[in-house]
Motif scaffolding. Sequence first.
Motif, PDB file in Angstrom:
ATOM      1  N   MET A   1       0.841  -1.150   0.000  1.00 37.79           N
ATOM      2  CA  MET A   1       0.000   0.000   0.000  1.00 37.79           C
ATOM      3  C   MET A   1       0.895   1.223   0.000  1.00 37.79           C
ATOM      4  O   MET A   1       1.945   1.231   0.579  1.00 37.79           O
ATOM      5  CB  MET A   1      -0.876   0.016   1.232  1.00 37.79           C
ATOM      6  N   CYS A   2       0.404   2.242  -0.609  1.00 33.15           N
ATOM      7  CA  CYS A   2       1.197   3.439  -0.675  1.00 33.15           C
ATOM      8  C   CYS A   2       0.331   4.646  -0.383  1.00 33.15           C
ATOM      9  O   CYS A   2      -0.866   4.624  -0.636  1.00 33.15           O
ATOM     10  CB  CYS A   2       1.813   3.558  -2.054  1.00 33.15           C
ATOM     11  N   ARG A   3       0.937   5.644   0.098  1.00 30.61           N
ATOM     12  CA  ARG A   3       0.230   6.885   0.376  1.00 30.61           C
ATOM     13  C   ARG A   3       0.711   7.907  -0.626  1.00 30.61           C
ATOM     14  O   ARG A   3       1.896   8.087  -0.841  1.00 30.61           O
ATOM     15  CB  ARG A   3       0.566   7.346   1.786  1.00 30.61           C
ATOM     16  N   PHE A   4      -0.211   8.559  -1.275  1.00 26.68           N
ATOM     17  CA  PHE A   4       0.118   9.620  -2.211  1.00 26.68           C
ATOM     18  C   PHE A   4      -0.271  10.907  -1.524  1.00 26.68           C
ATOM     19  O   PHE A   4      -1.438  11.269  -1.476  1.00 26.68           O
ATOM     20  CB  PHE A   4      -0.658   9.403  -3.508  1.00 26.68           C
ATOM     21  N   ALA A   5       0.685  11.611  -0.950  1.00 22.08           N
ATOM     22  CA  ALA A   5       0.367  12.685  -0.016  1.00 22.08           C
ATOM     23  C   ALA A   5       0.378  14.068  -0.638  1.00 22.08           C
ATOM     24  O   ALA A   5       0.276  15.037   0.062  1.00 22.08           O
ATOM     25  CB  ALA A   5       1.352  12.658   1.145  1.00 22.08           C
ATOM     26  N   LEU A  38      -4.740  11.666  -2.018  1.00 23.32           N
ATOM     27  CA  LEU A  38      -5.191  10.457  -2.699  1.00 23.32           C
ATOM     28  C   LEU A  38      -4.517   9.278  -2.025  1.00 23.32           C
ATOM     29  O   LEU A  38      -3.299   9.173  -2.014  1.00 23.32           O
ATOM     30  CB  LEU A  38      -4.818  10.513  -4.181  1.00 23.32           C
ATOM     31  N   HIS A  39      -5.313   8.400  -1.418  1.00 24.10           N
ATOM     32  CA  HIS A  39      -4.814   7.187  -0.781  1.00 24.10           C
ATOM     33  C   HIS A  39      -5.068   6.048  -1.760  1.00 24.10           C
ATOM     34  O   HIS A  39      -6.137   5.976  -2.352  1.00 24.10           O
ATOM     35  CB  HIS A  39      -5.568   6.886   0.514  1.00 24.10           C
ATOM     36  N   ALA A  40      -4.129   5.146  -1.911  1.00 29.91           N
ATOM     37  CA  ALA A  40      -4.334   4.043  -2.850  1.00 29.91           C
ATOM     38  C   ALA A  40      -3.713   2.761  -2.325  1.00 29.91           C
ATOM     39  O   ALA A  40      -2.712   2.773  -1.621  1.00 29.91           O
ATOM     40  CB  ALA A  40      -3.729   4.383  -4.201  1.00 29.91           C
ATOM     41  N   LEU A  41      -4.343   1.654  -2.703  1.00 28.24           N
ATOM     42  CA  LEU A  41      -3.839   0.323  -2.414  1.00 28.24           C
ATOM     43  C   LEU A  41      -3.491  -0.315  -3.747  1.00 28.24           C
ATOM     44  O   LEU A  41      -4.338  -0.392  -4.631  1.00 28.24           O
ATOM     45  CB  LEU A  41      -4.900  -0.500  -1.684  1.00 28.24           C
ATOM     46  N   CYS A  42      -2.250  -0.723  -3.892  1.00 30.54           N
ATOM     47  CA  CYS A  42      -1.757  -1.282  -5.153  1.00 30.54           C
ATOM     48  C   CYS A  42      -1.329  -2.715  -4.955  1.00 30.54           C
ATOM     49  O   CYS A  42      -0.868  -3.086  -3.881  1.00 30.54           O
ATOM     50  CB  CYS A  42      -0.564  -0.494  -5.663  1.00 30.54           C
ATOM     51  N   GLY A  43      -1.447  -3.505  -6.008  1.00 31.46           N
ATOM     52  CA  GLY A  43      -0.956  -4.873  -5.984  1.00 31.46           C
ATOM     53  C   GLY A  43       0.547  -4.904  -6.171  1.00 31.46           C
ATOM     54  O   GLY A  43       1.189  -3.880  -6.415  1.00 31.46           O
ATOM     55  N   LEU A  44       1.127  -6.087  -6.072  1.00 36.01           N
ATOM     56  CA  LEU A  44       2.583  -6.225  -6.202  1.00 36.01           C
ATOM     57  C   LEU A  44       3.094  -5.850  -7.587  1.00 36.01           C
ATOM     58  O   LEU A  44       4.233  -5.455  -7.748  1.00 36.01           O
ATOM     59  CB  LEU A  44       3.006  -7.659  -5.867  1.00 36.01           C
ATOM     60  N   LYS A  45       2.269  -5.968  -8.595  1.00 34.57           N
ATOM     61  CA  LYS A  45       2.677  -5.615  -9.962  1.00 34.57           C
ATOM     62  C   LYS A  45       2.560  -4.124 -10.231  1.00 34.57           C
ATOM     63  O   LYS A  45       3.006  -3.648 -11.262  1.00 34.57           O
ATOM     64  CB  LYS A  45       1.823  -6.377 -10.971  1.00 34.57           C
ATOM     65  N   GLY A  46       1.911  -3.381  -9.343  1.00 33.88           N
ATOM     66  CA  GLY A  46       1.781  -1.943  -9.526  1.00 33.88           C
ATOM     67  C   GLY A  46       0.442  -1.515 -10.075  1.00 33.88           C
ATOM     68  O   GLY A  46       0.318  -0.419 -10.624  1.00 33.88           O
ATOM     69  N   VAL A  47      -0.584  -2.332  -9.938  1.00 25.52           N
ATOM     70  CA  VAL A  47      -1.923  -1.988 -10.408  1.00 25.52           C
ATOM     71  C   VAL A  47      -2.749  -1.526  -9.211  1.00 25.52           C
ATOM     72  O   VAL A  47      -2.775  -2.184  -8.175  1.00 25.52           O
ATOM     73  CB  VAL A  47      -2.596  -3.207 -11.091  1.00 25.52           C
ATOM     74  N   ILE A  48      -3.433  -0.395  -9.360  1.00 21.64           N
ATOM     75  CA  ILE A  48      -4.245   0.150  -8.278  1.00 21.64           C
ATOM     76  C   ILE A  48      -5.512  -0.682  -8.121  1.00 21.64           C
ATOM     77  O   ILE A  48      -6.254  -0.882  -9.081  1.00 21.64           O
ATOM     78  CB  ILE A  48      -4.589   1.621  -8.541  1.00 21.64           C
ATOM     79  N   SER A  50      -7.625  -0.188  -5.105  1.00 16.72           N
ATOM     80  CA  SER A  50      -8.582   0.596  -4.338  1.00 16.72           C
ATOM     81  C   SER A  50      -7.966   1.965  -4.066  1.00 16.72           C
ATOM     82  O   SER A  50      -6.760   2.072  -3.849  1.00 16.72           O
ATOM     83  CB  SER A  50      -8.879  -0.121  -3.019  1.00 16.72           C
ATOM     84  N   TYR A  51      -8.798   2.996  -4.089  1.00 18.89           N
ATOM     85  CA  TYR A  51      -8.294   4.338  -3.777  1.00 18.89           C
ATOM     86  C   TYR A  51      -9.419   5.187  -3.206  1.00 18.89           C
ATOM     87  O   TYR A  51     -10.592   4.863  -3.329  1.00 18.89           O
ATOM     88  CB  TYR A  51      -7.673   5.011  -5.003  1.00 18.89           C
ATOM     89  N   ASP A  52      -9.013   6.281  -2.566  1.00 14.01           N
ATOM     90  CA  ASP A  52      -9.977   7.176  -1.953  1.00 14.01           C
ATOM     91  C   ASP A  52      -9.333   8.550  -1.806  1.00 14.01           C
ATOM     92  O   ASP A  52      -8.105   8.666  -1.727  1.00 14.01           O
ATOM     93  CB  ASP A  52     -10.386   6.637  -0.580  1.00 14.01           C
ATOM     94  N   LEU A  53     -10.150   9.579  -1.766  1.00 13.75           N
ATOM     95  CA  LEU A  53      -9.688  10.937  -1.509  1.00 13.75           C
ATOM     96  C   LEU A  53     -10.129  11.351  -0.123  1.00 13.75           C
ATOM     97  O   LEU A  53     -11.234  11.034   0.306  1.00 13.75           O
ATOM     98  CB  LEU A  53     -10.281  11.917  -2.526  1.00 13.75           C
ATOM     99  N   SER A  54      -9.270  12.066   0.581  1.00 19.27           N
ATOM    100  CA  SER A  54      -9.632  12.617   1.887  1.00 19.27           C
ATOM    101  C   SER A  54      -9.102  14.036   1.970  1.00 19.27           C
ATOM    102  O   SER A  54      -8.289  14.456   1.150  1.00 19.27           O
ATOM    103  CB  SER A  54      -9.047  11.767   3.019  1.00 19.27           C
ATOM    104  N   LYS A  55      -9.544  14.748   2.977  1.00 18.25           N
ATOM    105  CA  LYS A  55      -8.999  16.081   3.217  1.00 18.25           C
ATOM    106  C   LYS A  55      -7.507  15.960   3.498  1.00 18.25           C
ATOM    107  O   LYS A  55      -7.044  14.931   3.980  1.00 18.25           O
ATOM    108  CB  LYS A  55      -9.680  16.718   4.423  1.00 18.25           C
ATOM    109  N   ALA A  56      -6.766  17.016   3.244  1.00 16.00           N
ATOM    110  CA  ALA A  56      -5.315  16.975   3.443  1.00 16.00           C
ATOM    111  C   ALA A  56      -4.938  16.785   4.905  1.00 16.00           C
ATOM    112  O   ALA A  56      -3.887  16.220   5.201  1.00 16.00           O
ATOM    113  CB  ALA A  56      -4.670  18.243   2.896  1.00 16.00           C
ATOM    114  N   SER A  57      -5.785  17.205   5.828  1.00 18.18           N
ATOM    115  CA  SER A  57      -5.431  17.114   7.245  1.00 18.18           C
ATOM    116  C   SER A  57      -5.779  15.770   7.877  1.00 18.18           C
ATOM    117  O   SER A  57      -5.377  15.508   9.003  1.00 18.18           O
ATOM    118  CB  SER A  57      -6.140  18.222   8.024  1.00 18.18           C
ATOM    119  N   VAL A  58      -6.510  14.908   7.181  1.00 17.56           N
ATOM    120  CA  VAL A  58      -6.925  13.630   7.745  1.00 17.56           C
ATOM    121  C   VAL A  58      -5.704  12.708   7.848  1.00 17.56           C
ATOM    122  O   VAL A  58      -4.927  12.577   6.906  1.00 17.56           O
ATOM    123  CB  VAL A  58      -8.021  12.976   6.884  1.00 17.56           C
ATOM    124  N   ASP A  59      -5.547  12.085   9.010  1.00 18.68           N
ATOM    125  CA  ASP A  59      -4.432  11.163   9.219  1.00 18.68           C
ATOM    126  C   ASP A  59      -4.595   9.952   8.299  1.00 18.68           C
ATOM    127  O   ASP A  59      -5.682   9.417   8.131  1.00 18.68           O
ATOM    128  CB  ASP A  59      -4.421  10.706  10.677  1.00 18.68           C
TER     129      ASP A  59
END
Length: 181
Positions: A1-5, A38-48, A50-59
């Motif tokens: 999983m990766c965070r796109f901050a 933009l929060h995203a969950l990616c597979g091992l091959k690099g395919v997204i 699941s993803y979601d958008l949240s406010k910038a201040s949300v942990d």
Amino acid sequence: MCRFARAKRCKLGKNNFDTAPNYGFCAAQNTHHYGYKLHALCGLKGVIHSYDLSKASVDDRYWLQDLKYEYQQSTIIGDKGYLKAALQLDLFETVQIHLEVPYRLNQKNWKPTFKPFAKARKRVETLFSQLDDQFMVCRNYAKQQVGLFARIISKVSAMTVLQYINFINNRPIGRIKYALV
């Protein structure tokens, strides 16, 4: 999983507090952002997957609570924002999600990252760099929140289509720049 901050710089939802963008802080880059994450969950091959958008201040850790019931009994590789031991223990005890997070070099219990996890992590970081550089996810001129969501969906979908074109043509799926050549 990766965070796109990186946050989107637009004034969406300014009359609705629940959907309005706000200021957030990225400790890894020591920068402030206004907008959304933009929060995203990616597979091992690099395919997204699941993803979601949240406010910038949300942990970032709050987003994992949404994933609890979709990805049970799995291993998730997270970035340093998910290092809290209590969070990792909660995920494992409730839904058997093993959260792997690389330690910082200056931590007491530092250990080298498992090579396949490090390789997958680099692949995911490359994916987000491509989303930023080639699809310009951070540059956005949406006037309403619905427009922002539509643009994000279209850019993530375009990325996935290019990865699929590479896959069916027996090319590395990460080379999206040359998928249509």
